[in-house]
Design an enzyme around this catalytic site. Structure first.
Site, PDB file in Angstrom:
ATOM      1  N   ASN A 101       0.843  -1.203   0.000  1.00 58.90           N
ATOM      2  CA  ASN A 101       0.000   0.000   0.000  1.00 58.90           C
ATOM      3  C   ASN A 101       0.876   1.249   0.000  1.00 58.90           C
ATOM      4  O   ASN A 101       1.955   1.280   0.613  1.00 58.90           O
ATOM      5  CB  ASN A 101      -1.023  -0.007   1.135  1.00 58.90           C
ATOM      6  CG  ASN A 101      -0.454  -0.238   2.515  1.00 58.90           C
ATOM      7  OD1 ASN A 101       0.555  -0.915   2.676  1.00 58.90           O
ATOM      8  ND2 ASN A 101      -1.106   0.311   3.516  1.00 58.90           N
ATOM      9  N   GLU A 140      -2.916  -4.760  -3.090  1.00 60.94           N
ATOM     10  CA  GLU A 140      -3.380  -5.630  -4.170  1.00 60.94           C
ATOM     11  C   GLU A 140      -3.358  -4.870  -5.498  1.00 60.94           C
ATOM     12  O   GLU A 140      -2.997  -5.428  -6.544  1.00 60.94           O
ATOM     13  CB  GLU A 140      -4.813  -6.110  -3.897  1.00 60.94           C
ATOM     14  CG  GLU A 140      -4.967  -6.962  -2.647  1.00 60.94           C
ATOM     15  CD  GLU A 140      -5.282  -6.149  -1.396  1.00 60.94           C
ATOM     16  OE1 GLU A 140      -4.765  -5.018  -1.258  1.00 60.94           O
ATOM     17  OE2 GLU A 140      -6.032  -6.657  -0.553  1.00 60.94           O
ATOM     18  N   CYS A 177     -10.162  -5.181   0.768  1.00 59.18           N
ATOM     19  CA  CYS A 177     -11.273  -4.224   0.708  1.00 59.18           C
ATOM     20  C   CYS A 177     -12.155  -4.556  -0.505  1.00 59.18           C
ATOM     21  O   CYS A 177     -11.766  -5.308  -1.405  1.00 59.18           O
ATOM     22  CB  CYS A 177     -10.746  -2.796   0.637  1.00 59.18           C
ATOM     23  SG  CYS A 177     -10.181  -2.300  -0.997  1.00 59.18           S
ATOM     24  N   GLU A 215       0.282   5.168   0.665  1.00 63.83           N
ATOM     25  CA  GLU A 215      -0.656   6.207   1.101  1.00 63.83           C
ATOM     26  C   GLU A 215      -0.187   7.588   0.663  1.00 63.83           C
ATOM     27  O   GLU A 215       0.938   7.775   0.181  1.00 63.83           O
ATOM     28  CB  GLU A 215      -0.826   6.115   2.624  1.00 63.83           C
ATOM     29  CG  GLU A 215      -1.431   4.771   3.024  1.00 63.83           C
ATOM     30  CD  GLU A 215      -1.675   4.624   4.514  1.00 63.83           C
ATOM     31  OE1 GLU A 215      -1.207   5.473   5.300  1.00 63.83           O
ATOM     32  OE2 GLU A 215      -2.341   3.636   4.881  1.00 63.83           O
ATOM     33  N   CYS A 259      -4.007   0.538  -2.557  1.00 64.02           N
ATOM     34  CA  CYS A 259      -3.893  -0.709  -1.800  1.00 64.02           C
ATOM     35  C   CYS A 259      -2.770  -1.592  -2.356  1.00 64.02           C
ATOM     36  O   CYS A 259      -2.388  -1.483  -3.529  1.00 64.02           O
ATOM     37  CB  CYS A 259      -5.198  -1.482  -1.867  1.00 64.02           C
ATOM     38  SG  CYS A 259      -6.515  -0.819  -0.846  1.00 64.02           S
TER      39      CYS A 259
HETATM   40  N1  THU Z   1      -5.253  -1.735   2.507  1.00 61.91           N
HETATM   41  C1  THU Z   1      -4.680  -2.505   1.536  1.00 61.91           C
HETATM   42  O1  THU Z   1      -3.594  -2.199   1.044  1.00 61.91           O
HETATM   43  N2  THU Z   1      -5.361  -3.598   1.129  1.00 61.91           N
HETATM   44  C2  THU Z   1      -6.559  -3.990   1.638  1.00 61.91           C
HETATM   45  O2  THU Z   1      -7.171  -4.895   1.111  1.00 61.91           O
HETATM   46  C3  THU Z   1      -7.080  -3.353   2.855  1.00 61.91           C
HETATM   47  C4  THU Z   1      -6.549  -1.994   3.104  1.00 61.91           C
HETATM   48  C5  THU Z   1      -4.528  -0.531   2.945  1.00 61.91           C
HETATM   49  C6  THU Z   1      -5.128   0.760   2.436  1.00 61.91           C
HETATM   50  C7  THU Z   1      -4.619   1.743   3.469  1.00 61.91           C
HETATM   51  O3  THU Z   1      -3.317   2.172   3.073  1.00 61.91           O
HETATM   52  C8  THU Z   1      -4.496   0.919   4.734  1.00 61.91           C
HETATM   53  O4  THU Z   1      -4.524  -0.439   4.337  1.00 61.91           O
HETATM   54  C9  THU Z   1      -5.599   1.186   5.748  1.00 61.91           C
HETATM   55  O5  THU Z   1      -6.854   1.088   5.155  1.00 61.91           O
END
Ligand code: THU
Length: 130
Positions: free
Chosen positions: A39, A52, A83, A41, A50
């Site tokens: 991920n 994935e 998610c 941000e 994310c």
């Molecule tokens: N996140 C992912 O990278 N993959 C997921 O399937 C769930 C959430 C990340 C997004 C964000 O940077 C952090 O987790 C918190 O939501």
């Protein structure tokens, strides 16, 4: 290296200063090659991506569009649930039967499939009359 170990390793590179929730993902493509993502941000929160999505982007950028296996890992009370958006992204490139390994950094593992993660998901077939 196993797919989950590849996800565990790339997770260390996650850029997650806002949530402090690092996620790693690895996908195996039809060629057998493994693509990884973490991920990433952003201070403008909705611009974050994310793990994935990163792994899928790497796969597509390398010229592959079919995935055969997926692994995702995070430091989580339960094997990290992808998610909703990522479930849809995985379904774009993998059959419902594709195996998805969800894990925690302390060793809990759940085995599922793309189809089980997104039952009744929207797909290209739903646009047949368009
Ligand atoms: N996140 C992912 O990278 N993959 C997921 O399937 C769930 C959430 C990340 C997004 C964000 O940077 C952090 O987790 C918190 O939501």
């Amino acid at each position: 290296m196993s797919l989950i170990d590849a996800a565990r390793k790339v997770r260390e590179n996650a850029h997650a200063p806002y949530s402090r929730f690092k996620v790693g993902a690895a996908v195996r493509a039809a060629s057998g090659k493994v693509y990884v993502g973490c991920n990433v941000e952003n201070a403008a929160y909705p611009e974050g991506t994310c793990a994935e999505a990163g792994a899928i982007s790497a796969m597509v950028a390398a010229g592959e569009t079919r995935l055969t296996e997926v692994a995702v890992i995070a430091d989580c009370p339960r094997p990290v649930p992808p998610c909703g958006g990522c479930r849809q992204k995985l379904a774009e490139f993998g059959e419902a039967s594709v195996s998805v390994t969800l894990a925690t950094t302390d060793g809990a593992v759940e085995q599922t499939t793309i189809g089980a993660l997104l039952p009744g998901g929207f797909s290209t077939e739903d646009m047949a009359r368009a």
